[in-house]
Every structure is written in structure tokens, then in C-alpha cells.
Scaffold this motif. Sequence first.
Motif, PDB file in Angstrom:
ATOM      1  N   TYR A  50       2.616   3.394 -11.374  1.00 23.70           N
ATOM      2  CA  TYR A  50       3.128   3.404 -10.758  1.00 23.70           C
ATOM      3  C   TYR A  50       2.165   4.179  -9.656  1.00 23.70           C
ATOM      4  O   TYR A  50       2.564   3.093  -8.401  1.00 23.70           O
ATOM      5  CB  TYR A  50       4.004   5.360 -11.009  1.00 23.70           C
ATOM      6  CG  TYR A  50       4.764   5.838  -9.888  1.00 23.70           C
ATOM      7  CD1 TYR A  50       5.910   5.727 -10.025  1.00 23.70           C
ATOM      8  CD2 TYR A  50       4.184   6.051  -8.254  1.00 23.70           C
ATOM      9  CE1 TYR A  50       7.115   6.195  -9.349  1.00 23.70           C
ATOM     10  CE2 TYR A  50       4.950   7.184  -7.631  1.00 23.70           C
ATOM     11  CZ  TYR A  50       6.620   6.994  -7.948  1.00 23.70           C
ATOM     12  OH  TYR A  50       7.085   7.275  -7.189  1.00 23.70           O
ATOM     13  N   ALA A  53       0.773  -0.024  -8.715  1.00 24.37           N
ATOM     14  CA  ALA A  53       2.022  -0.006  -7.627  1.00 24.37           C
ATOM     15  C   ALA A  53       2.205  -0.135  -5.870  1.00 24.37           C
ATOM     16  O   ALA A  53       1.744  -0.579  -5.255  1.00 24.37           O
ATOM     17  CB  ALA A  53       3.671  -0.235  -8.396  1.00 24.37           C
ATOM     18  N   GLU A  54       1.491   0.946  -5.969  1.00 18.75           N
ATOM     19  CA  GLU A  54       1.670   1.643  -4.686  1.00 18.75           C
ATOM     20  C   GLU A  54       0.157   1.665  -3.643  1.00 18.75           C
ATOM     21  O   GLU A  54       0.404   0.889  -2.756  1.00 18.75           O
ATOM     22  CB  GLU A  54       1.528   2.738  -4.302  1.00 18.75           C
ATOM     23  CG  GLU A  54       2.474   3.882  -5.249  1.00 18.75           C
ATOM     24  CD  GLU A  54       2.772   5.927  -4.759  1.00 18.75           C
ATOM     25  OE1 GLU A  54       4.157   5.478  -4.198  1.00 18.75           O
ATOM     26  OE2 GLU A  54       2.412   6.158  -5.127  1.00 18.75           O
ATOM     27  N   LEU A  57       0.906  -2.555  -2.421  1.00 18.20           N
ATOM     28  CA  LEU A  57       1.731  -2.709  -1.814  1.00 18.20           C
ATOM     29  C   LEU A  57       2.157  -1.642  -0.875  1.00 18.20           C
ATOM     30  O   LEU A  57       2.925  -1.848   0.251  1.00 18.20           O
ATOM     31  CB  LEU A  57       3.049  -2.519  -2.683  1.00 18.20           C
ATOM     32  CG  LEU A  57       3.576  -4.021  -3.544  1.00 18.20           C
ATOM     33  CD1 LEU A  57       4.578  -3.634  -5.087  1.00 18.20           C
ATOM     34  CD2 LEU A  57       2.869  -5.002  -3.692  1.00 18.20           C
ATOM     35  N   LYS A  58       1.844  -0.537  -0.501  1.00 16.94           N
ATOM     36  CA  LYS A  58       2.633   0.450   0.724  1.00 16.94           C
ATOM     37  C   LYS A  58       1.758  -0.561   1.825  1.00 16.94           C
ATOM     38  O   LYS A  58       2.638  -0.751   2.316  1.00 16.94           O
ATOM     39  CB  LYS A  58       1.548   1.124  -0.101  1.00 16.94           C
ATOM     40  CG  LYS A  58       2.151   2.668  -0.433  1.00 16.94           C
ATOM     41  CD  LYS A  58       1.641   3.494  -0.543  1.00 16.94           C
ATOM     42  CE  LYS A  58       2.466   4.207  -1.116  1.00 16.94           C
ATOM     43  NZ  LYS A  58       2.641   6.222  -1.440  1.00 16.94           N
ATOM     44  N   GLY A  77      14.237  -0.338  -0.208  1.00 16.02           N
ATOM     45  CA  GLY A  77      13.401   0.738  -1.741  1.00 16.02           C
ATOM     46  C   GLY A  77      13.722   1.910  -1.993  1.00 16.02           C
ATOM     47  O   GLY A  77      13.697   1.580  -3.721  1.00 16.02           O
ATOM     48  N   PHE A 102       6.580   0.730 -13.319  1.00 13.54           N
ATOM     49  CA  PHE A 102       6.300  -0.308 -12.592  1.00 13.54           C
ATOM     50  C   PHE A 102       7.120  -0.538 -11.400  1.00 13.54           C
ATOM     51  O   PHE A 102       6.550  -0.423 -10.561  1.00 13.54           O
ATOM     52  CB  PHE A 102       5.645  -1.790 -12.799  1.00 13.54           C
ATOM     53  CG  PHE A 102       4.614  -2.678 -12.445  1.00 13.54           C
ATOM     54  CD1 PHE A 102       3.815  -1.916 -11.634  1.00 13.54           C
ATOM     55  CD2 PHE A 102       5.345  -3.460 -11.267  1.00 13.54           C
ATOM     56  CE1 PHE A 102       2.520  -3.297 -11.021  1.00 13.54           C
ATOM     57  CE2 PHE A 102       4.088  -4.018 -10.632  1.00 13.54           C
ATOM     58  CZ  PHE A 102       3.554  -4.097 -10.273  1.00 13.54           C
ATOM     59  N   GLY A 103       8.175  -0.645 -11.403  1.00 15.30           N
ATOM     60  CA  GLY A 103       9.206  -0.896 -10.376  1.00 15.30           C
ATOM     61  C   GLY A 103       9.431   0.911  -9.249  1.00 15.30           C
ATOM     62  O   GLY A 103       9.903  -0.079  -8.872  1.00 15.30           O
ATOM     63  N   ALA A 106       6.274   0.173  -7.024  1.00 22.68           N
ATOM     64  CA  ALA A 106       7.129  -0.920  -6.361  1.00 22.68           C
ATOM     65  C   ALA A 106       8.065  -0.368  -4.840  1.00 22.68           C
ATOM     66  O   ALA A 106       7.842  -0.548  -4.096  1.00 22.68           O
ATOM     67  CB  ALA A 106       7.044  -1.481  -6.902  1.00 22.68           C
ATOM     68  N   SER A 109       6.318   1.572  -2.805  1.00 21.91           N
ATOM     69  CA  SER A 109       5.549   1.852  -1.475  1.00 21.91           C
ATOM     70  C   SER A 109       6.273   1.183  -1.071  1.00 21.91           C
ATOM     71  O   SER A 109       5.787   0.917   0.599  1.00 21.91           O
ATOM     72  CB  SER A 109       4.958   0.028  -2.435  1.00 21.91           C
ATOM     73  OG  SER A 109       3.913   1.208  -3.665  1.00 21.91           O
TER      74      SER A 109
END
Length: 388
Positions: A50, A53-54, A57-58, A77, A102-103, A106, A109
Amino acid sequence: MTSPRPRLAPLYLAGFTTAFGAHGIAAALGAETEDIGWTLLAFGFTLALYDLAEVLLKPVFGALSDRIGVRPVIVAGLLGFAAFSVVGALVPGTIGLVVARFGQGAAASAFSPASSAAVARLADDASRGRYFGRYGSWKGLGYALGPLVGAGLVVWAGLPALFWALAAVALVAAAWVRFGVPAVPVLPRKRVTVADLVRELAAPGFLVPTLVLAATTGGLAVAVGFLPLLGRQTGMGTVGSMALVTVLAIVSSVVQPWAGSLHDRGRLRIRAGAVGGLALLAAGMLLAGLWSVVGALVVAAVLAGAGVGLATPLAFAHLASSTPPDRMGRTMGSAELGRELGDAGGPLIAGAVATATVPGIGLVVIGGLTAGAGILAGLGLRRVPDEG
């Protein structure tokens, strides 16, 4: 774009959703690890997805919100968060959990930095602290309720029930944002070079509040993990030790709107609030690390919650006031990246020190680092004349 009474309640629900999802799933996975048959390594990897991913992609989604508008990014989002929650509910086993975790990260993010940018754009200078305080308060409630509600749903109907609940909350938030939040116009943007970006990230108006946010988030992450650990060691039991986290989150949720409102009325300067908040957080860490008895741990939870609640909305308000509106999304995304690095770095440092010594020393080290961040923030904010 400003409004005397901006309609920001849907954004508060978006903030609640990401916090509720992050901590609710983490607590549920911890409770279900043995039934799933995971090793501690697999468990830690899945939890980290988690945040990974942030971190990646943030900044990307923050910059995208400057190009196409904050509302479309928030809605997309939240819809993505709902979709990956459905994957977690329907796909059994490790693969489904990994993809869903993970999704969700993302998707968060996208709508997390865009929501912060929307608060900054829709609130004016006279009310920005108050609204950032309310936004942070709802995120704090998500952190507090996530483990409790998540545990109840898992006991009632298993892990899929928690994923279905998260999907429902995200869908409600997406619809409410789409029809309840005013459109924020996309502003003309000048061409940005790498040198321009480096100057922006190195400017005190960005660097100092981001340091404050990273320090508060890192201290919060350490407190959430280590206070229950110390509580169990002192004989508080599982429920009592987890209650320390609830106390911390509730205090933070109460203090944030109050601190933001005081700032808007000119009664609390950015420098005093940021430095004072980090001092309270450091004091809580030091107290818990040096004197691990029940009463001291409760006081430490209150101090830590008050410190996080005091510093967070003021750092966001200062960040927003020092950022041109046309790059608010990119700035908020980069600042959120700083928070994520603190969120990951704090527990890593505390864990490494605790492994070599004892858990209390890990908290003492984090308390010292937090105090050092407060000193640096105080020196950096001296350059801002109107903030003392």
C-alpha cells in the motif's frame, strides 16, 4: 477559486476512506495471518505494498490533477479503490490480497493528494487552517476506526466483508465528490524544467512544512506500533494496549480543527504550532520509552495525539499558502511523498534500534529525531516574517 463556505464534506469522506482502508486492512491481515498460512516476511511485504504504491505514484497523480482538474482525479481514484476492494472480496488467496492491497494504494495515491489540493484551492487564506484541520480530523477517525470496525467485520463474516465495506464507502464518496464538490478550474501552467522543479522542492516554503509532516507521520507510525507493544509488556492485555492507539487517534482528531481555527483567527502562528506540536510528539515518545508503565503510556498517547493534531493542519496551511494555485496538486503530491517516507522510515529506524537494544530505546531515538526536526523547523520558519 474560493468560497465563503466551501462544500468540503465529501473530501473529508475521501480522506476517511484512505485512512480507514490503510489501517483496517492492515489490522485484519495481522489477525488473519496464521489462518492464511503466511510467513512474517510475506505479511510484511503485503502490508508494505500500500505504502509502496503511494510513494511511487502520489507525485504523479498530484501533477495530473493540475493538468485535468482535482475532481476527476479524486472521483477516478475512489472508483479505482472500490474496484480493487471488490477484487480483494472476490479473488481468494494470496494473489487476490496482493493485487487488492497494491491497487488500493495506487488508487489512494490519486485521490489523497488531489483531495488536499482541492481543500487548498476551495478554502481561502482566512479559513484554510480550519478546513485542513477538519480534513485531518476525519483522516484521524479513519485511522482510529479502521482497526476496530475492520476487526468486527472480519469476525462477523471474514475478510471479504471488510473489502465489500471499503468498496461501498469508496463508491459513496465518489458519488458525493462528483455531485457535491464544486469544479475547480484548471489554471494555465508555465513550462517547468528540471532546474525549476529542484528549486521548488528546495524552497523553505515547501521543505519546512514537508519536514514537519514527515516527522509527525513518522512519529505517529511508530506510536501506533510501539505503544501497544509496550502496553502488552506492562500487562495491559490486547484490548487495553490497542486502546492506546484509539486514545491517540481521538485526541488528534479533536485537536486538528481546533488548531486550524486558532491559526485562522491569528491566535496560533505556524512556527509556534509546528514546533510545539513536534515538541509534544517528542515528549510522548520519550515518556513512553523511558517510563513504560500504564499511566505513562496513556499520557504518552495523549501527548503524541496532541502533537500530531497541532502540527499537521498548520503545516498543510503553510504549504498551501506558499504554493501558487496552478501547481497545488504537484506540490501536495510531493509533500505526501515526504509523509510516506516518514511513515516508512520512522518504524524502520525504531525497529532496528529496538532489535539491537530494547523497544523503549527505539522510542527514545525517535523522540530525539522528532525534537531535532522541531528545531530545524523552528529555524526554517524564522524566515517567514508574518508567521513569527
